[in-house]
Write an enzyme that holds these catalytic residues in place. Structure first.
Site, PDB file in Angstrom:
ATOM      1  N   GLN A   1      -5.675  -1.089   5.575  1.00  8.13           N
ATOM      2  CA  GLN A   1      -4.721  -2.035   5.015  1.00  8.13           C
ATOM      3  C   GLN A   1      -5.105  -3.427   5.498  1.00  8.13           C
ATOM      4  OE1 GLN A   1      -0.506  -1.735   4.957  1.00  8.13           O
ATOM      5  NE2 GLN A   1      -0.467   0.496   4.712  1.00  8.13           N
TER       6      GLN A   1
ATOM      7  N   TRP B   1       1.171  -9.041   8.480  1.00  8.00           N
ATOM      8  CA  TRP B   1       1.214  -8.056   7.407  1.00  8.00           C
ATOM      9  C   TRP B   1       1.727  -8.680   6.115  1.00  8.00           C
ATOM     10  CZ3 TRP B   1       4.761  -5.875   4.112  1.00  8.00           C
ATOM     11  CH2 TRP B   1       4.392  -4.679   3.491  1.00  8.00           C
TER      12      TRP B   1
ATOM     13  N   TRP C   1      -5.440  -9.881   8.599  1.00  3.46           N
ATOM     14  CA  TRP C   1      -4.676  -8.787   9.208  1.00  3.46           C
ATOM     15  C   TRP C   1      -5.238  -7.434   8.816  1.00  3.46           C
ATOM     16  CZ3 TRP C   1      -0.456  -7.543  12.248  1.00  3.46           C
ATOM     17  CH2 TRP C   1       0.135  -6.306  12.035  1.00  3.46           C
TER      18      TRP C   1
ATOM     19  N   ASP D   1      -3.226   0.210   9.216  1.00  2.00           N
ATOM     20  CA  ASP D   1      -3.655   1.602   9.094  1.00  2.00           C
ATOM     21  C   ASP D   1      -5.095   1.789   8.618  1.00  2.00           C
ATOM     22  OD1 ASP D   1      -0.934   1.561   9.398  1.00  2.00           O
ATOM     23  OD2 ASP D   1      -0.486   2.808   7.670  1.00  2.00           O
TER      24      ASP D   1
ATOM     25  N   PHE E   1      -1.172   0.412  -0.514  1.00  2.00           N
ATOM     26  CA  PHE E   1      -0.878   0.900   0.827  1.00  2.00           C
ATOM     27  C   PHE E   1      -1.816   2.055   1.211  1.00  2.00           C
ATOM     28  CE2 PHE E   1       3.839  -0.635   1.056  1.00  2.00           C
ATOM     29  CZ  PHE E   1       3.410  -1.943   0.946  1.00  2.00           C
ATOM     30  N   SER E   2      -1.497   2.712   2.312  1.00  4.87           N
ATOM     31  CA  SER E   2      -2.433   3.643   2.947  1.00  4.87           C
ATOM     32  C   SER E   2      -2.771   4.856   2.096  1.00  4.87           C
ATOM     33  CB  SER E   2      -1.868   4.093   4.292  1.00  4.87           C
ATOM     34  OG  SER E   2      -1.810   3.011   5.178  1.00  4.87           O
TER      35      SER E   2
ATOM     36  N   ARG F   1       4.805   7.917   0.872  1.00  6.82           N
ATOM     37  CA  ARG F   1       3.553   7.171   1.043  1.00  6.82           C
ATOM     38  C   ARG F   1       2.517   7.883   1.917  1.00  6.82           C
ATOM     39  NH1 ARG F   1       7.769   4.238   3.337  1.00  6.82           N
ATOM     40  NH2 ARG F   1       7.813   4.038   5.607  1.00  6.82           N
ATOM     41  N   ASP F   2       1.323   7.272   1.930  1.00 12.75           N
ATOM     42  CA  ASP F   2       0.219   7.589   2.838  1.00 12.75           C
ATOM     43  C   ASP F   2      -0.410   8.957   2.562  1.00 12.75           C
ATOM     44  OD1 ASP F   2       1.230   5.254   3.929  1.00 12.75           O
ATOM     45  OD2 ASP F   2       2.229   6.263   5.595  1.00 12.75           O
TER      46      ASP F   2
ATOM     47  N   GLU G   1       5.144   8.780   8.818  1.00 11.24           N
ATOM     48  CA  GLU G   1       4.085   8.128   8.064  1.00 11.24           C
ATOM     49  C   GLU G   1       2.729   8.765   8.370  1.00 11.24           C
ATOM     50  OE1 GLU G   1       5.330   3.659   7.160  1.00 11.24           O
ATOM     51  OE2 GLU G   1       4.636   3.891   9.227  1.00 11.24           O
TER      52      GLU G   1
END
Length: 486
Positions: free
Chosen positions: A54, A62, A35, A38, A97-98, A165-166, A220
């Site tokens: 990701q 995911w 998978w 982002d 994560f991102s 996040r991100d 996001e």
């Protein structure tokens, strides 16, 4: 290197080699295995473009999020690099994560969201998202001992501790800055700005913009950059509600155009638009090329419309990289110019009106770059059917009476009852409409009027369906070329 990352690298090296070449797109990046969502760390390091993403290498859904890794010299041909990050520390045990990346002092720095989830004694799940960093050489990366370097308790009072996040960070003359997505006290999105002198100690600076429950909820994947005399903030809102043909339900992508006062760190919003009007586009991230272009790439998939065939060992291509400009107050996108060197078998045809669908000599296949241009007074309706055979096709329809363009994949071969149709506004300029259509086996991207509006969608029609059919009420012109790697 941790044992977890080492095992991941060994696994993906074996499993990626088992994926049939015909299943891969030709000029779009796809994950080595498993998978992808982002795009992360889109950057230039030692003269090469690096793109992370990701990645769940162990399945096509995911979860178990690592950072997969590719690099390229021209944004079109991508070379696999072993996974860069694995969730192998207490602070990121539930996912890397991102995030983003920069080159500084000969090293490649990554900033990412470290995700930790713990079950409390009362049975509730406590989620903590923090920002962490790693440094490396373009292949191997070491996480900072100071991690996490930014925590949510630095946000304004009442902000979410779990939705934080991100990060997208960059360097300026007076230090480093980062924008991070967050939830404000009213539950909707906000973008926080941080600064640092050394990449290790970060301080909260300001809230650049807030959703105020106007454009979805959580914002996001922010990005913040100057473009053609303006400042642009792009975000990916969750839980959007449709607004005419400009914004659709679900997970969207917004471009906020305005001005930025660096002294007070104040962003003043002047215009808002969708970035992409298609069914499969999210989490866009940009980088600046060595020659000064701002280039965007995004995840070409949809959280709520999972179309990946059961026999695929990977899921989630990226869009073609796109050069960004501002024109007449709008963000415009066009495929990077590097794609032009991959064109072959170029044709230019003038096509007369036809009430029946017809093929054109030399125009067909599943990997192509085609431009259709028409006079809006002479041709008021046009339908193209791509990836077509006797049973399957995807419709691309210009309706001059309604001033719209529609992608319809109802008959593309999917047996899943998912979103199949999306429409965007489209009017002519000086009496002309121009449609540039890129297809790469399973991806369809339409750039209307030199990138004024873009529509990106996936189709998983069997590759044997490779006809392109045309039907119109007036004459039009076609420029067509196949895309092939040298």
């Amino acid at each position: 290197m941790s044992e977890k990352l080492l095992k991941t690298r060994e696994y993906e090296a074996v499993k990626s080699s088992e994926i049939p070449a015909e299943q891969r797109p030709v000029f779009h990046m796809s994950p080595a295995v498993g998978w992808a969502n982002d795009p992360n760390g889109f950057s230039v390091y030692k003269g090469e473009y690096h793109l992370f993403y990701q990645n769940n290498p162990y399945g096509t859904r995911w979860g178990n999020i690592h950072w997969g890794h590719y690099k390229s010299r021209d944004l079109i041909s991508w070379e696999y690099v072993p996974s860069a990050l694995a969730p192998d520390m207490p602070y990121d045990k539930d996912g890397c994560f991102s995030g983003s990346a920069i080159e500084w002092q000969g090293k490649h720095y990554l900033m990412y969201t470290s995700n930790r989830e713990d079950k409390l004694p009362d049975g509730t799940l406590q989620i903590r998202q923090t920002q962490s960093m790693a440094v490396g050489n373009g292949r191997d990366y070491e996480k900072f001992p100071e991690n996490p370097v930014i925590t949510a308790d630095t946000l304004p009072e009442g902000s979410s501790l779990s939705d934080f996040r991100d990060p997208k960070f960059w360097r300026e003359d007076d230090g480093f800055y980062a924008v991070i997505g967050s939830r404000s006290p009213d539950g909707s999105g906000q973008i926080a700005l941080y600064s640092s002198r050394d990449l290790r100690s970060w301080r909260f600076v300001s809230i650049l913009d807030r959703c105020n429950n106007e454009y979805g909820k959580m914002w996001e994947c922010p990005d913040f950059f100057p473009l053609d005399g303006k400042q642009v903030l792009i975000v990916s809102p969750q839980e959007m509600l449709a607004e005419g043909l400009e914004h659709h339900n679900g997970n969207g992508s917004l471009c906020l155009i305005g001005s930025y006062d660096k002294g007070s760190h104040t962003f003043t919003r002047e215009a808002v638009q969708a970035i992409d009007y298609g069914m499969d586009f999210y989490a866009g991230q940009t980088t600046e090329t060595p020659d000064g272009r701002r280039v965007l790439i995004a995840w070409m998939n949809n959280w709520e419309n999972y179309l990946t065939p059961n026999d695929f060992k990977w899921s989630g291509p990226m869009t073609v990289p796109r050069e960004l400009t501002l024109r007449d107050g709008r963000l415009c996108q066009n495929p990077v110019r590097e794609l032009e060197k991959y064109r072959t078998d170029e044709l230019k045809l003038r096509v007369e009106a036809s009430e029946e669908f017809k093929e054109l000599p030399g125009v067909g296949g599943r990997v192509f770059d085609m431009t259709v241009e028409l006079d809006t007074e002479k041709c008021k309706s046009l339908e193209l059917r791509v990836a077509a055979d006797g049973r399957f096709y995807t419709s691309l329809v210009y309706d001059g009476a309604k001033h719209t363009f529609t992608t319809d994949r109802t008959y593309s071969g999917s047996a899943r009852d998912l979103l199949a149709v999306r429409t965007m506004p489209l009017t002519g300029h000086e009496g002309r409409v121009k449609l540039r259509i890129l297809m790469d086996k399973y991806t369809v991207e339409v750039f209307a009027n030199d990138g004024e509006r873009v529509m990106s969608s996936l189709i998983y029609t069997p590759l044997e369906a490779e006809k392109i059919l045309f039907c119109s009420d007036g004459a039009f012109e076609v420029m067509f070329s196949q895309i092939k790697k040298p």
